[in-house]
Design an enzyme around this catalytic site. Structure first.
Site, PDB file in Angstrom:
ATOM      1  N   THR A 156      -5.977   7.400   7.549  1.00  0.00           N
ATOM      2  CA  THR A 156      -6.493   7.715   6.015  1.00  0.00           C
ATOM      3  C   THR A 156      -6.517   6.014   5.389  1.00  0.00           C
ATOM      4  O   THR A 156      -6.986   6.211   4.262  1.00  0.00           O
ATOM      5  CB  THR A 156      -5.638   8.468   5.287  1.00  0.00           C
ATOM      6  OG1 THR A 156      -4.402   7.781   5.046  1.00  0.00           O
ATOM      7  CG2 THR A 156      -5.541   9.580   6.034  1.00  0.00           C
ATOM      8  N   THR A 157      -6.316   5.073   6.225  1.00  0.00           N
ATOM      9  CA  THR A 157      -6.471   3.753   5.789  1.00  0.00           C
ATOM     10  C   THR A 157      -7.362   3.135   6.736  1.00  0.00           C
ATOM     11  O   THR A 157      -7.522   3.172   7.727  1.00  0.00           O
ATOM     12  CB  THR A 157      -5.088   3.041   5.532  1.00  0.00           C
ATOM     13  OG1 THR A 157      -4.446   2.756   6.862  1.00  0.00           O
ATOM     14  CG2 THR A 157      -4.252   3.549   4.514  1.00  0.00           C
TER      15      THR A 157
ATOM     16  N   HIS B  67       3.675  11.133   5.830  1.00  0.00           N
ATOM     17  CA  HIS B  67       2.948  11.143   7.154  1.00  0.00           C
ATOM     18  C   HIS B  67       4.008  10.687   8.377  1.00  0.00           C
ATOM     19  O   HIS B  67       4.481   9.511   8.179  1.00  0.00           O
ATOM     20  CB  HIS B  67       1.603  10.359   6.978  1.00  0.00           C
ATOM     21  CG  HIS B  67       0.575  10.808   6.215  1.00  0.00           C
ATOM     22  ND1 HIS B  67      -0.665  10.119   5.722  1.00  0.00           N
ATOM     23  CD2 HIS B  67       0.370  12.221   5.483  1.00  0.00           C
ATOM     24  CE1 HIS B  67      -1.430  10.858   4.934  1.00  0.00           C
ATOM     25  NE2 HIS B  67      -0.535  12.173   4.860  1.00  0.00           N
TER      26      HIS B  67
ATOM     27  N   HIS C 280       2.563   8.950   0.328  1.00  0.00           N
ATOM     28  CA  HIS C 280       1.337   8.835  -0.368  1.00  0.00           C
ATOM     29  C   HIS C 280       1.478   9.528  -1.703  1.00  0.00           C
ATOM     30  O   HIS C 280       1.852  10.846  -1.623  1.00  0.00           O
ATOM     31  CB  HIS C 280      -0.019   9.201   0.098  1.00  0.00           C
ATOM     32  CG  HIS C 280      -0.433   8.532   1.554  1.00  0.00           C
ATOM     33  ND1 HIS C 280      -1.292   7.353   1.234  1.00  0.00           N
ATOM     34  CD2 HIS C 280      -0.125   8.693   2.689  1.00  0.00           C
ATOM     35  CE1 HIS C 280      -1.347   6.831   2.650  1.00  0.00           C
ATOM     36  NE2 HIS C 280      -0.794   7.557   3.414  1.00  0.00           N
TER      37      HIS C 280
ATOM     38  N   HIS D  22       0.950  -1.134   0.003  1.00  0.00           N
ATOM     39  CA  HIS D  22       0.200  -0.056   0.019  1.00  0.00           C
ATOM     40  C   HIS D  22       0.843   1.200   0.120  1.00  0.00           C
ATOM     41  O   HIS D  22       0.439   2.405  -0.241  1.00  0.00           O
ATOM     42  CB  HIS D  22      -0.989  -0.056   1.398  1.00  0.00           C
ATOM     43  CG  HIS D  22      -1.727  -1.202   1.306  1.00  0.00           C
ATOM     44  ND1 HIS D  22      -2.860  -1.414   0.366  1.00  0.00           N
ATOM     45  CD2 HIS D  22      -1.921  -2.043   2.472  1.00  0.00           C
ATOM     46  CE1 HIS D  22      -3.469  -2.552   0.602  1.00  0.00           C
ATOM     47  NE2 HIS D  22      -2.944  -2.952   1.813  1.00  0.00           N
TER      48      HIS D  22
ATOM     49  N   HIS E 213       5.501   7.124   6.268  1.00  0.00           N
ATOM     50  CA  HIS E 213       5.184   6.575   5.098  1.00  0.00           C
ATOM     51  C   HIS E 213       4.799   7.501   4.034  1.00  0.00           C
ATOM     52  O   HIS E 213       4.329   8.693   4.414  1.00  0.00           O
ATOM     53  CB  HIS E 213       4.154   5.443   5.286  1.00  0.00           C
ATOM     54  CG  HIS E 213       2.742   5.877   5.751  1.00  0.00           C
ATOM     55  ND1 HIS E 213       2.652   6.166   6.858  1.00  0.00           N
ATOM     56  CD2 HIS E 213       1.772   6.417   5.110  1.00  0.00           C
ATOM     57  CE1 HIS E 213       1.492   6.707   7.247  1.00  0.00           C
ATOM     58  NE2 HIS E 213       0.734   6.932   6.147  1.00  0.00           N
TER      59      HIS E 213
END
Length: 244
Positions: free
Chosen positions: A195-196, A128, A111, A84, A109
């Site tokens: 957000t996941t 993030h 995005h 992801h 991590h």
């Protein structure tokens, strides 16, 4: 809820079964964001939550926010490709102080494109920095990347990225999250969620106002590893204030 959010976070940090634990979620089609709540009962907040992330940061209220106090050590010692995102795990010792509490940096991590927007503007990359206090409360510092000069911090990390989902590699030299921050630490603050999946709420979000640069080639390298956009669409503010 706090412990559940932290458990989900630690699962994501600790092993690659996180995706399976959350119901084989993804970013498109039958496993995409609109379907997350249907994939597992644990993901109910993804649909019914009223304080969800990410958001479009606009109409902020000036609140004279206190300067952020951060002490980031060179503790980033491994990078995980969990299918992801690409995630750098940290040994204890790096921290953020917020609301009188110490929040330990657990991981950061990426995005692409950005999940949060600033006044309607999307950025090619967002990082993030995820922290937790002793009670499991979460705080996330987010930094936007705008296209420009090569990012030196990413230049040190990108060559070491595991290319396949499920792989984790040790970093040749420990990294500090401080290298990802802009020179000025002005920020927006709002209350949101992961957000996941499971989209747990009660997360304190601190989004840096000033972006840092990333080259077009560096964004392309990230895309080549992840193979798909990994941003959840923006969620309704539902009356939440955005402070600056």
């Amino acid at each position: 809820m706090k412990r559940f959010a932290l458990a989900a976070l630690m699962a994501c940090i600790g092993h690659t079964a996180f995706a399976a634990d959350a119901g084989h979620w993804g970013y498109a089609g039958a496993e995409g964001p609109e379907q997350w709540a249907k994939l597992s009962p644990d993901n109910y907040a993804c649909q019914s939550g009223k304080n969800q992330s990410p958001v479009d940061l606009k109409g902020s209220i000036h609140a004279a926010l206190k300067p952020l106090k951060m002490d980031y050590k060179a503790g980033g010692n491994e990078v995980l490709n969990n299918g992801h995102t690409l995630q750098v795990g940290f040994t204890p010792g790096s921290a953020l102080w917020l609301d009188g509490e110490r929040f330990e940096l657990k991981q950061y991590h990426f995005h692409a494109p950005s999940e949060n927007l600033i006044a309607g503007v999307s950025y090619p990359l967002e990082v993030h920095l995820v922290h937790a206090d002793k009670d499991g409360n979460l705080a996330v510092v987010a930094v936007m990347f705008k296209e420009g000069a090569e990012n030196k911090a990413l230049a040190a990390l990108w060559p070491q990225l595991p290319k396949e989902a499920g792989l984790k590699t040790a970093l040749a030299t420990p990294l500090s999250a401080a290298a990802l921050l802009p020179a000025k630490h002005a920020y927006y603050r709002f209350s949101g969620s992961l957000t996941t999946p499971p989209c747990s709420e009660g997360v304190r979000w601190l989004v840096m106002k000033n972006p840092v640069t990333v080259s077009k080639a560096q964004v392309a390298e990230f895309a080549e590893v992840i193979h798909h956009p990994n941003n959840r669409p923006v969620q309704a503010l539902n009356g939440r204030p955005v402070l600056d």
